[in-house]
Design a protein around this motif. Structure first.
Motif, short mmCIF file in Angstrom:
data_model
loop_
_atom_site.label_atom_id
_atom_site.label_comp_id
_atom_site.label_asym_id
_atom_site.label_seq_id
_atom_site.Cartn_x
_atom_site.Cartn_y
_atom_site.Cartn_z
N TRP A 60 0.83 -1.20 0.00
CA TRP A 60 0.00 0.00 0.00
C TRP A 60 0.87 1.25 0.00
O TRP A 60 0.57 2.22 -0.69
CB TRP A 60 -0.94 -0.02 1.20
N GLU A 61 1.95 1.23 0.75
CA GLU A 61 2.85 2.38 0.82
C GLU A 61 3.49 2.63 -0.55
O GLU A 61 3.60 3.77 -1.00
CB GLU A 61 3.93 2.12 1.88
N LEU A 62 3.91 1.57 -1.22
CA LEU A 62 4.51 1.69 -2.54
C LEU A 62 3.48 2.20 -3.56
O LEU A 62 3.79 3.05 -4.38
CB LEU A 62 5.07 0.33 -2.98
N PHE A 63 2.25 1.70 -3.48
CA PHE A 63 1.18 2.15 -4.36
C PHE A 63 0.90 3.64 -4.13
O PHE A 63 0.77 4.41 -5.09
CB PHE A 63 -0.09 1.32 -4.14
N LYS A 64 0.82 4.05 -2.87
CA LYS A 64 0.57 5.47 -2.55
C LYS A 64 1.71 6.33 -3.08
O LYS A 64 1.47 7.43 -3.59
CB LYS A 64 0.40 5.67 -1.05
N ARG A 65 2.95 5.84 -2.97
CA ARG A 65 4.08 6.61 -3.46
C ARG A 65 4.01 6.77 -4.98
O ARG A 65 4.34 7.82 -5.52
CB ARG A 65 5.40 5.96 -3.05
N SER A 66 3.56 5.72 -5.68
CA SER A 66 3.43 5.83 -7.13
C SER A 66 2.37 6.86 -7.50
O SER A 66 2.51 7.58 -8.48
CB SER A 66 3.11 4.48 -7.75
N LEU A 67 1.30 6.92 -6.71
CA LEU A 67 0.28 7.93 -6.97
C LEU A 67 0.82 9.33 -6.72
O LEU A 67 0.51 10.26 -7.47
CB LEU A 67 -0.96 7.67 -6.11
N SER A 68 1.64 9.48 -5.68
CA SER A 68 2.21 10.81 -5.43
C SER A 68 3.22 11.17 -6.51
O SER A 68 3.33 12.33 -6.89
CB SER A 68 2.83 10.89 -4.03
N ASP A 69 3.96 10.18 -7.04
CA ASP A 69 4.89 10.45 -8.14
C ASP A 69 4.14 10.91 -9.39
O ASP A 69 4.64 11.73 -10.15
CB ASP A 69 5.69 9.18 -8.49
N ALA A 70 2.96 10.36 -9.61
CA ALA A 70 2.17 10.70 -10.80
C ALA A 70 1.09 11.73 -10.49
O ALA A 70 0.16 11.91 -11.27
CB ALA A 70 1.53 9.44 -11.37
N ALA A 71 1.19 12.41 -9.36
CA ALA A 71 0.13 13.33 -8.92
C ALA A 71 -0.14 14.45 -9.92
O ALA A 71 -1.31 14.73 -10.22
CB ALA A 71 0.48 13.93 -7.56
N LEU A 72 0.90 15.08 -10.44
CA LEU A 72 0.68 16.19 -11.37
C LEU A 72 -0.03 15.74 -12.65
O LEU A 72 -1.06 16.31 -13.02
CB LEU A 72 1.99 16.91 -11.70
N PRO A 73 0.46 14.68 -13.33
CA PRO A 73 -0.28 14.25 -14.52
C PRO A 73 -1.69 13.76 -14.19
O PRO A 73 -2.63 13.98 -14.96
CB PRO A 73 0.55 13.11 -15.11
N LEU A 74 -1.86 13.08 -13.05
CA LEU A 74 -3.20 12.63 -12.66
C LEU A 74 -4.12 13.81 -12.41
O LEU A 74 -5.27 13.82 -12.84
CB LEU A 74 -3.13 11.74 -11.42
N LEU A 75 -3.63 14.82 -11.71
CA LEU A 75 -4.43 16.01 -11.44
C LEU A 75 -4.80 16.72 -12.74
O LEU A 75 -5.96 17.11 -12.93
CB LEU A 75 -3.67 16.96 -10.51
N LEU A 76 -3.83 16.85 -13.64
CA LEU A 76 -4.13 17.48 -14.92
C LEU A 76 -5.14 16.65 -15.71
O LEU A 76 -6.03 17.21 -16.36
CB LEU A 76 -2.85 17.66 -15.74
#
Length: 131
Positions: A60-76
């Motif tokens: 779960w921690e690794l998955f959350k980190r991947s989401l934070s790494d991709a936060a800008l493109p996901l937000l856009l």
């Protein structure tokens, strides 16, 4: 105007005004995936998806980190999809925007990150292991 269902709205957004996001959103994800895949390889980390599925603890921690790494493109992606929905449907469906973001951004990002890691390690065996 008749209200259309979730999947019909998702598919209808892929034509007309929605075609631009089919290029822009995955392109952003690919660029970021390459950048972070090289960084992972230089740090000696295993490819991302391999780590996600083989790590015994901290999935779960690794998955959350991947989401934070991709936060800008996901937000856009979420913002672009929301705007597109408003322009075409005259309302916004947040869940639909999240699904589109996952398909067009997070999935290409994670796959590209892992493939880039493998390619970089193969092409630069010393720099990948020396950190």
């Amino acid at each position: 105007m008749a209200d259309i269902g979730f999947w019909e709205g998702l598919v209808s957004g892929l034509s007309g005004k929605g075609q631009f996001r089919l290029i822009l959103q995955p392109a952003m994800a690919l660029i970021l995936g390459v950048r972070l895949g090289i960084a992972d390889a230089k740090e000696g980390k295993a490819p991302f998806l391999f780590r996600l599925f083989t790590t015994r603890h901290g999935h779960w921690e690794l998955f959350k980190r991947s989401l934070s790494d991709a936060a800008l493109p996901l937000l856009l992606a979420l913002v672009m999809d929301g705007i597109l929905q408003y322009l075409t449907l005259h309302h916004v469906r947040p869940l639909q925007a999240v699904v589109v973001g996952a398909l067009l951004v997070w999935l290409p990002f994670t796959i590209t990150r892992g493939l880039t890691n493998r390619i970089w390690k193969h092409a630069h065996p010393r720099s990948a292991s020396s950190g």
